[in-house]
Design an enzyme around this catalytic site. Structure first.
Site, PDB file in Angstrom:
ATOM      1  N   CYS A   1     -17.649 -15.257  50.572  1.00 21.83           N
ATOM      2  CA  CYS A   1     -18.638 -14.503  49.790  1.00 21.83           C
ATOM      3  C   CYS A   1     -19.839 -14.268  50.708  1.00 21.83           C
ATOM      4  O   CYS A   1     -19.803 -14.621  51.887  1.00 21.83           O
ATOM      5  CB  CYS A   1     -19.025 -15.313  48.544  1.00 21.83           C
TER       6      CYS A   1
ATOM      7  N   CYS B   1     -16.711 -11.061  46.630  1.00 21.48           N
ATOM      8  CA  CYS B   1     -17.785 -10.087  46.423  1.00 21.48           C
ATOM      9  C   CYS B   1     -17.569  -8.938  47.402  1.00 21.48           C
ATOM     10  O   CYS B   1     -16.954  -9.116  48.458  1.00 21.48           O
ATOM     11  CB  CYS B   1     -19.168 -10.720  46.581  1.00 21.48           C
TER      12      CYS B   1
ATOM     13  N   CYS C   1     -15.878  -8.964  56.185  1.00 19.95           N
ATOM     14  CA  CYS C   1     -14.797  -9.895  56.524  1.00 19.95           C
ATOM     15  C   CYS C   1     -14.269  -9.594  57.927  1.00 19.95           C
ATOM     16  O   CYS C   1     -13.890  -8.463  58.224  1.00 19.95           O
ATOM     17  CB  CYS C   1     -13.670  -9.804  55.502  1.00 19.95           C
TER      18      CYS C   1
END
Length: 149
Positions: free
Chosen positions: A7, A83, A90
């Site tokens: 997140c 999220c 990422c």
């Protein structure tokens, strides 16, 4: 299997998801190593601790951390982003790593009832994911999203 929940701040949603995944893995007898991290490091929010304690899941000992602070950060079998900002940030993982994404609303700054809604949705999704992992499959994003409802 090693699973990472990612997140933005590793302060609420990812912490709750990590705790739920560990809880369900233990309950269902699944050998699952679970970690969580954020794209930025902050602190675990008191509201997250409080609402998880209400359902008997303890966040004691949890701390906010970045990806580079978890053991073997590039050796996860599954990376779950919870999220949209974390999904965008990422990093690239080795080919063996599966990625899944389910966006949960940020309850920060909202009444405890919203925290409970997010907690319960994360719990439903986590149970479904662990049940499927036990059966030898990784559900799709759409299946995980449906389970969270």
């Amino acid at each position: 299997m090693r699973l990472l929940v990612l997140c933005t701040h590793n302060s609420a949603r990812s912490q709750m998801a990590e705790a739920w995944l560990r809880h369900w893995a233990k309950e269902l007898g699944v050998d699952l190593e679970v970690h969580s991290a954020g794209t930025e490091k902050t602190f675990v929010k008191e509201e997250a601790k409080r609402v998880m304690a209400e359902v008997g899941v303890d966040l004691k000992g949890h701390a906010s951390k970045t990806l580079l602070e978890v053991p073997d950060p590039w050796g996860f079998d599954l990376v779950l982003t919870v999220c949209d900002a974390a999904r965008e940030a990422c990093p690239a993982y080795p080919a063996k790593t599966q990625k899944r994404h389910v966006s949960f609303p940020d309850p920060s700054g909202k009444p405890l009832e919203e925290w409970r809604r997010v907690r319960d949705a994360l719990g439903r999704m986590a149970r479904y994911l662990v049940e499927n992992l036990k059966a030898g499959r990784i559900p799709t994003d759409a299946e995980l999203e449906e389970a969270a409802r």
